[in-house]
Design an enzyme around this catalytic site. Structure first.
Site, PDB file in Angstrom:
ATOM      1  N   GLU A   1       0.865  -1.193   0.000  1.00  0.00           N
ATOM      2  CA  GLU A   1       0.000   0.000   0.000  1.00  0.00           C
ATOM      3  C   GLU A   1       0.900   1.241   0.000  1.00  0.00           C
ATOM      4  O   GLU A   1       1.986   1.219   0.606  1.00  0.00           O
ATOM      5  CB  GLU A   1      -0.855  -0.019   1.279  1.00  0.00           C
ATOM      6  CG  GLU A   1      -1.618   1.241   1.583  1.00  0.00           C
ATOM      7  CD  GLU A   1      -2.243   1.246   2.998  1.00  0.00           C
ATOM      8  OE1 GLU A   1      -1.674   0.600   3.904  1.00  0.00           O
ATOM      9  OE2 GLU A   1      -3.303   1.883   3.159  1.00  0.00           O
TER      10      GLU A   1
ATOM     11  N   ASN B   1      -6.910   6.303  -1.742  1.00  0.00           N
ATOM     12  CA  ASN B   1      -5.836   5.352  -1.421  1.00  0.00           C
ATOM     13  C   ASN B   1      -6.071   4.180  -2.372  1.00  0.00           C
ATOM     14  O   ASN B   1      -7.006   3.409  -2.180  1.00  0.00           O
ATOM     15  CB  ASN B   1      -5.954   4.917   0.050  1.00  0.00           C
ATOM     16  CG  ASN B   1      -4.780   4.057   0.476  1.00  0.00           C
ATOM     17  OD1 ASN B   1      -4.077   3.504  -0.373  1.00  0.00           O
ATOM     18  ND2 ASN B   1      -4.578   3.928   1.780  1.00  0.00           N
TER      19      ASN B   1
ATOM     20  N   LYS C   1      -9.442   2.175  -1.814  1.00  0.00           N
ATOM     21  CA  LYS C   1      -9.656   1.655  -0.457  1.00  0.00           C
ATOM     22  C   LYS C   1     -10.998   2.094   0.124  1.00  0.00           C
ATOM     23  O   LYS C   1     -11.313   3.295   0.171  1.00  0.00           O
ATOM     24  CB  LYS C   1      -8.516   2.123   0.447  1.00  0.00           C
ATOM     25  CG  LYS C   1      -8.523   1.511   1.842  1.00  0.00           C
ATOM     26  CD  LYS C   1      -7.245   1.940   2.579  1.00  0.00           C
ATOM     27  CE  LYS C   1      -7.122   1.308   3.951  1.00  0.00           C
ATOM     28  NZ  LYS C   1      -5.855   1.742   4.620  1.00  0.00           N
TER      29      LYS C   1
ATOM     30  N   GLU D   1      -6.172   8.836   7.669  1.00  0.00           N
ATOM     31  CA  GLU D   1      -6.645   8.412   6.342  1.00  0.00           C
ATOM     32  C   GLU D   1      -7.999   9.034   6.018  1.00  0.00           C
ATOM     33  O   GLU D   1      -8.267   9.340   4.857  1.00  0.00           O
ATOM     34  CB  GLU D   1      -6.719   6.883   6.260  1.00  0.00           C
ATOM     35  CG  GLU D   1      -5.342   6.237   6.295  1.00  0.00           C
ATOM     36  CD  GLU D   1      -5.381   4.789   5.877  1.00  0.00           C
ATOM     37  OE1 GLU D   1      -4.961   3.948   6.683  1.00  0.00           O
ATOM     38  OE2 GLU D   1      -5.831   4.496   4.760  1.00  0.00           O
TER      39      GLU D   1
ATOM     40  N   CYS E   1      -4.936  -2.992   3.044  1.00  0.00           N
ATOM     41  CA  CYS E   1      -4.662  -2.827   4.465  1.00  0.00           C
ATOM     42  C   CYS E   1      -5.838  -3.092   5.394  1.00  0.00           C
ATOM     43  O   CYS E   1      -6.218  -4.236   5.578  1.00  0.00           O
ATOM     44  CB  CYS E   1      -4.060  -1.443   4.707  1.00  0.00           C
ATOM     45  SG  CYS E   1      -3.114  -1.422   6.193  1.00  0.00           S
TER      46      CYS E   1
ATOM     47  N   ASN F   1       0.256  -1.006   5.353  1.00  0.00           N
ATOM     48  CA  ASN F   1       1.199  -0.255   6.187  1.00  0.00           C
ATOM     49  C   ASN F   1       0.583  -0.303   7.581  1.00  0.00           C
ATOM     50  O   ASN F   1      -0.374   0.452   7.835  1.00  0.00           O
ATOM     51  CB  ASN F   1       1.290   1.215   5.778  1.00  0.00           C
ATOM     52  CG  ASN F   1       1.995   1.473   4.461  1.00  0.00           C
ATOM     53  OD1 ASN F   1       2.687   2.467   4.323  1.00  0.00           O
ATOM     54  ND2 ASN F   1       1.830   0.639   3.466  1.00  0.00           N
TER      55      ASN F   1
HETATM   56  N1  ING Z   1      -3.354   0.482   8.817  1.00  0.00           N
HETATM   57  C1  ING Z   1      -3.804  -0.302   9.893  1.00  0.00           C
HETATM   58  C2  ING Z   1      -4.467  -1.603   9.463  1.00  0.00           C
HETATM   59  O1  ING Z   1      -5.666  -1.759   9.426  1.00  0.00           O
HETATM   60  C3  ING Z   1      -5.045  -0.435  11.960  1.00  0.00           C
HETATM   61  C4  ING Z   1      -4.642   0.475  10.843  1.00  0.00           C
HETATM   62  C5  ING Z   1      -4.115  -1.248  12.606  1.00  0.00           C
HETATM   63  C6  ING Z   1      -6.349  -0.458  12.329  1.00  0.00           C
HETATM   64  C7  ING Z   1      -4.538  -2.104  13.637  1.00  0.00           C
HETATM   65  C8  ING Z   1      -6.785  -1.301  13.363  1.00  0.00           C
HETATM   66  C9  ING Z   1      -5.870  -2.115  14.022  1.00  0.00           C
HETATM   67  O2  ING Z   1      -3.690  -2.499   9.255  1.00  0.00           O
HETATM   68  C10 ING Z   1      -3.964   0.864   7.662  1.00  0.00           C
HETATM   69  N2  ING Z   1      -3.222   1.616   6.832  1.00  0.00           N
HETATM   70  O3  ING Z   1      -5.122   0.555   7.406  1.00  0.00           O
END
Ligand code: ING
Length: 328
Positions: free
Chosen positions: A48, A116, A133, A152, A183, A208
């Site tokens: 991503e 995205n 996304k 985001e 993601c 990411n």
């Molecule tokens: N990053 C993370 C993901 O979903 C996240 C944000 C991490 C949300 C952990 C909830 C828990 O992997 C992106 N860029 O979506």
């Protein structure tokens, strides 16, 4: 049964610092394509937002100041070397990037729109499919409670292309059903099922993901961050009888750590390749898409077993409601 086998790779990227120019990231990606070529790889999945640092961690008062992180054209002079290398080696690839599009919105107003985005590119360099996304995590305004922002919802619109699947030639496979998610999408079973209902065979997924939870919502042990990522992808593959190649951007960007652990998963939900570093790393697996048939013809023969009349809540509701109380 004709042989429908493809050598697939995740081209995991290490950190891209805020000050790092696109050209450096593109050259790192060209190096990974060269390594993929030496290994006989036919399809490569990049992460991503693979061209820049994960800029949604930075709060900018004026949203237009983020535009330098976006691509107004794909390919462009800066990304052309990637397309040229892929064409030279006859390798198809997935690329995640921040897309700036001049297009009408759903009330017909043509304006600059920010997504995205990810694309699938054929070995000849044609764009086969685009995805934007849908599940944007985080928040839209500065959150003083957070050590690191996750904006985001500030910088991107919700994707307006659904979860499409395309059947196209890839490597020696004359027709492969390919789809994408990005993601946070991987944590939502709905995303996997919409692709599964279009007979997807290979899901290309870039991410990411911070290695520690910045939400001030409560404790989450560090080792669970990777577990939840793998759990989501393995379940998605098993329950939709498909392969997935999930590629991280990893390492410490401007002091913020993103985890690696890129994986390739088969329709049994097994991890068949995994990255061992948090840097630029190529992992590969031979994917035999005949493996999708077992699940699709038995446990997950959707046409035989699914009961949409019982699932109405999934599309009728956004949030959860309180249940009736027993005895009242
Ligand atoms: N990053 C993370 C993901 O979903 C996240 C944000 C991490 C949300 C952990 C909830 C828990 O992997 C992106 N860029 O979506």
């Amino acid at each position: 049964m004709t042989d429908r086998r493809l050598t697939v790779a995740c081209a995991q990227l290490g950190p891209i610092q805020r000050a790092e120019p696109r050209g450096v990231a593109v050259q790192r990606m060209v190096r990974l394509l060269e390594r993929a070529h030496r290994r006989g790889v036919e399809f490569v999945v990049f992460p991503e937002l693979a061209l820049t640092t994960f800029f949604p961690r930075h709060y900018l008062e004026r949203i237009e100041d983020a535009d330098p992180w976006f691509e107004p054209a794909m390919p462009s002079n800066e990304t052309a070397p990637l397309f040229e290398a892929a064409r030279r080696y006859g390798i198809g690839f997935h690329l995640g990037y921040a897309e700036l599009a001049e297009e009408a919105d759903d009330i017909g107003v043509v304006r600059r729109r920010h997504f995205n985005t990810s694309i699938l590119v054929s070995p000849a360099g044609e764009i086969l499919l685009k995805y934007r996304k849908v599940h944007l995590p985080g928040h839209a305004e500065f959150d003083p409670r957070r050590k690191v922002q996750h904006l985001e919802k500030r910088y991107f619109e919700v994707g307006n292309l659904g979860f499409p699947v395309i059947r196209a030639p890839m490597g020696e496979v004359s027709g492969l059903n390919m789809g994408m998610m990005i993601c946070n999408d991987r944590r939502w079973p709905e995303a996997w099922r919409v692709l599964g209902l279009q007979s997807v065979e290979l899901v290309a997924l870039g991410y990411n993901t911070p290695s520690i939870n910045q939400e001030a919502g409560g404790f989450e042990a560090h080792h669970l961050r990777v577990f939840h990522s793998h759990l989501s992808i393995q379940a998605g593959c098993y329950q939709n009888a498909c392969f997935a190649a999930a590629t991280a951007k990893a390492g410490t960007e401007d002091g913020c750590e993103l985890f690696g652990h890129s994986i390739i998963v088969n329709p049994q939900g097994e991890i068949i390749a995994q990255a061992g570093t948090w840097d630029d790393e190529l992992i590969t697996a031979d994917c035999d898409f005949g493996m999708c048939a077992l699940g699709r013809r038995t446990i997950f023969a959707f046409d035989k077993h699914r009961r949409p009349e019982a699932y109405r809540r999934i599309t009728d509701q956004v949030g959860a409601i309180d249940p009736p109380v027993w005895g009242e």
